[in-house]
Design a protein around this motif. Structure first.
Motif, PDB file in Angstrom:
ATOM      1  N   GLY A 163       0.706  -1.316   0.261  1.00 47.39           N
ATOM      2  CA  GLY A 163      -0.183   0.207  -0.066  1.00 47.39           C
ATOM      3  C   GLY A 163       0.898   1.455   0.059  1.00 47.39           C
ATOM      4  O   GLY A 163       0.533   2.254  -1.224  1.00 47.39           O
ATOM      5  N   ALA A 205       3.000   1.555  -2.721  1.00 45.54           N
ATOM      6  CA  ALA A 205       2.269   1.839  -4.061  1.00 45.54           C
ATOM      7  C   ALA A 205       2.133   2.853  -3.746  1.00 45.54           C
ATOM      8  O   ALA A 205       1.345   4.125  -5.401  1.00 45.54           O
ATOM      9  CB  ALA A 205       0.976   0.848  -4.434  1.00 45.54           C
ATOM     10  N   ILE A 206       1.663   3.702  -3.583  1.00 43.27           N
ATOM     11  CA  ILE A 206       0.822   4.983  -2.830  1.00 43.27           C
ATOM     12  C   ILE A 206       2.152   6.411  -3.643  1.00 43.27           C
ATOM     13  O   ILE A 206       1.901   6.754  -4.122  1.00 43.27           O
ATOM     14  CB  ILE A 206       0.279   5.783  -2.056  1.00 43.27           C
ATOM     15  CG1 ILE A 206      -0.915   4.310  -1.884  1.00 43.27           C
ATOM     16  CG2 ILE A 206      -0.320   6.797  -1.675  1.00 43.27           C
ATOM     17  CD1 ILE A 206      -1.693   4.394  -0.343  1.00 43.27           C
ATOM     18  N   GLN A 240      -3.838  -6.863  -9.711  1.00 45.82           N
ATOM     19  CA  GLN A 240      -3.441  -6.756  -8.220  1.00 45.82           C
ATOM     20  C   GLN A 240      -3.208  -7.983  -7.805  1.00 45.82           C
ATOM     21  O   GLN A 240      -3.595  -9.431  -8.159  1.00 45.82           O
ATOM     22  CB  GLN A 240      -4.271  -6.372  -7.267  1.00 45.82           C
ATOM     23  CG  GLN A 240      -4.401  -6.430  -5.890  1.00 45.82           C
ATOM     24  CD  GLN A 240      -5.671  -5.921  -5.238  1.00 45.82           C
ATOM     25  OE1 GLN A 240      -7.044  -5.637  -6.247  1.00 45.82           O
ATOM     26  NE2 GLN A 240      -5.520  -5.214  -4.274  1.00 45.82           N
ATOM     27  N   SER A 269      -5.339   1.863 -10.113  1.00 44.58           N
ATOM     28  CA  SER A 269      -4.395   2.730  -9.273  1.00 44.58           C
ATOM     29  C   SER A 269      -6.001   3.296  -7.685  1.00 44.58           C
ATOM     30  O   SER A 269      -5.830   3.433  -7.016  1.00 44.58           O
ATOM     31  CB  SER A 269      -3.967   4.237  -9.083  1.00 44.58           C
ATOM     32  OG  SER A 269      -3.141   4.236 -10.294  1.00 44.58           O
ATOM     33  N   LEU A 292      -6.606   1.108  -4.518  1.00 44.78           N
ATOM     34  CA  LEU A 292      -5.473   2.204  -3.172  1.00 44.78           C
ATOM     35  C   LEU A 292      -5.796   2.603  -2.192  1.00 44.78           C
ATOM     36  O   LEU A 292      -5.560   3.070  -1.050  1.00 44.78           O
ATOM     37  CB  LEU A 292      -3.978   2.510  -3.955  1.00 44.78           C
ATOM     38  CG  LEU A 292      -3.015   1.975  -5.070  1.00 44.78           C
ATOM     39  CD1 LEU A 292      -2.060   3.524  -5.281  1.00 44.78           C
ATOM     40  CD2 LEU A 292      -2.258   1.293  -3.701  1.00 44.78           C
TER      41      LEU A 292
END
Length: 347
Positions: free
Chosen positions: A106, A109-110, A123, A298, A301
Motif C-alpha cells: 500500500g 504503491a501510493i 493486483q 490505482s 489503493l
C-alpha cells in the motif's frame, strides 16, 4: 541460542512516529519523473523488476526468479530482479529510476503512483481466495503478555519491534487500530522500539530480545516453514482488519509494444488450462500465497489511503497542541491532503 541470532546484530534505531507522519505518503504530490530513453534500442532494453521483500531479499529473489525467467523468454528482453532488504531501499530504487515494474504494498504503491510516475496495472491474487492479508502482533507463547489488554496495562514496560514506516502491517495497521484509537503512540508507549523486517523481528521475540513484534500472515507462514521450532514458540495476540493485497505498478512512458506485452504477460500468467499454465501456477506458488494477478488500476489503493487518513486524524485529535486553532488547522490540512490524494488516484 538460535542459529539465526547473527541476523539480528545491528544498530537499533528509535524512530519518532510524528516525524514519520509529517512525511507520510498522503502528503506526497506528483512530481516530474523519469521517462524511458527513446534513443535506446528496444532490443537492448533490460526490464528491471522490483520485488517487495518477504523474508530476506535473497529469498524473495529466489522465489520470483522462475517467473521472471519466463517473462524474459516471452518478451525477448533480459529481466533483472531488484530485491532489496527494506521498504525504503525499494522506494529509493524506484525514485532513482532503477525499476520499471514492481510488486508493492500500500504505502509504497501510493508513493510510486503519486510521486514516482508509476501506475497500477494488476493486483496480487491469493491462493486461498482471501481479499487481502492481516497484520499481527506476536509474542512468546510462554511470556507475560497474553492479550492486547495485558500489553496496554503496562506502559513503558515492554520492548517493541515493528516494521518501517512504509510498512502497512508493520507500522500503519497496528498504529491505526491498536494505539491511536486509545490516544497512544507506540514510539512513546514502549520502553524501546526497534525497527526491522518481520522475520528478524519475530526471531527477536523468540530470542527474548524484544517482548512483542508486528508481523502478517504471509510472513508468519514463511517464518513457520523456515523456522518451525522458533515459530512454535510464538503466539498471535492481535489481528488487523483485512488489508488489500499488494499490486503491480509499471513506469509511465514505457515504450510500446513492450509495455502492453509486459502487462498482458503478468495478468495472464498461470491462468490457462493446459500443461504450460499448470507449470506457471507451480512457479507462482513459490511466492508465498501468490496465485496470480488480476487487472486493476490505482483506485484499488483507496483502502490504504483511508487507513492512513484515519491514523492521521486520530493522532491529530489526540496530540498536544498549543491551541485549538492549531489542531483544527492540522485537521483541515489532513482532510485536504486526503481529498487531493483520492483525486490523484483516479485513472
Amino acid at each position: 541460542m538460535s542459529k539465526a541470532m547473527s541476523w539480528l546484530r545491528r544498530s537499533r534505531v528509535l524512530v519518532g512516529a510524528y516525524g514519520v507522519i509529517y512525511a507520510c505518503v498522503l502528503a506526497l504530490m506528483p512530481c516530474p519523473g523519469f521517462a524511458f530513453d527513446a534513443q535506446r534500442s528496444q532490443a537492448d532494453q533490460v526490464v528491471h523488476f522490483g520485488i517487495l521483500p518477504i523474508g530476506s531479499a535473497a529469498e524473495s529473489r529466489k522465489q520470483w526468479q522462475p517467473l521472471l525467467d519466463d517473462l524474459a523468454t516471452q518478451l525477448g528482453h533480459p529481466v533483472s530482479a531488484i530485491s532489496v532488504s527494506s521498504y525504503a531501499g525499494l522506494s529509493s530504487a524506484i525514485g532513482d529510476q532503477r525499476v520499471d515494474i514492481a510488486f508493492l504494498s500500500g504505502r509504497l504503491a501510493i508513493e510510486a503512483v503519486l510521486k514516482q510516475r508509476m501506475g497500477v496495472v494488476a493486483q496480487f491474487v491469493r491462493t486461498d481466495g482471501a481479499l487481502g492479508n492481516v497484520g499481527m502482533l506476536v509474542v512468546r507463547g510462554d511470556g507475560p503478555i497474553r492479550s492486547v489488554a495485558d500489553l496496554l496495562a503496562s506502559p513503558g514496560r515492554w520492548r517493541y519491534a515493528r516494521g518501517e514506516p512504509l510498512s502497512v502491517t508493520g507500522y500503519v495497521a497496528p498504529e491505526a487500530e491498536v494505539f491511536a484509537p486509545r490516544g497512544l503512540n507506540s514510539d512513546t508507549f514502549f520502553a524501546s522500539v526497534h525497527i526491522g523486517n518481520h522475520q528478524n523481528n519475530m526471531l527477536a521475540v523468540v530470542n527474548k530480545e524484544v517482548d512483542i513484534a508486528t508481523s502478517n500472515n504471509p510472513d508468519l507462514d514463511l517464518f513457520t516453514r523456515n523456522f518451525p521450532r522458533e515459530a512454535s514458540q510464538l503466539k498471535v495476540i492481535w489481528r488487523s482488519t483485512t488489508i488489500p493485497c499488494g499490486v503491480l505498478v509499471i513506469r509511465e512512458g514505457m515504450p510500446e509494444p513492450l509495455r502492453s506485452q509486459l502487462i498482458t504477460f503478468m495478468r495472464e500468467y498461470g491462468k490457462g488450462s493446459d500443461a504450460a499454465a499448470a507449470s506457471e501456477r507451480a512457479k507462482l506458488a513459490l511466492v508465498p500465497d501468490l496465485a496470480g494477478f488480476d487487472a486493476a488500476d490505482s483506485r484499488v489503493l483507496k483502502p490504504f489511503v483511508d487507513m492512513e487518513y484515519t491514523l492521521l486524524r486520530l493522532q491529530a485529535k489526540n496530540g498536544r497542541w498549543v491551541s485549538e486553532q492549531a489542531r483544527d488547522t492540522r485537521l483541515h490540512q489532513i482532510e485536504s491532503q486526503y481529498l487531493q490524494t483520492l483525486a490523484a488516484l483516479q485513472p
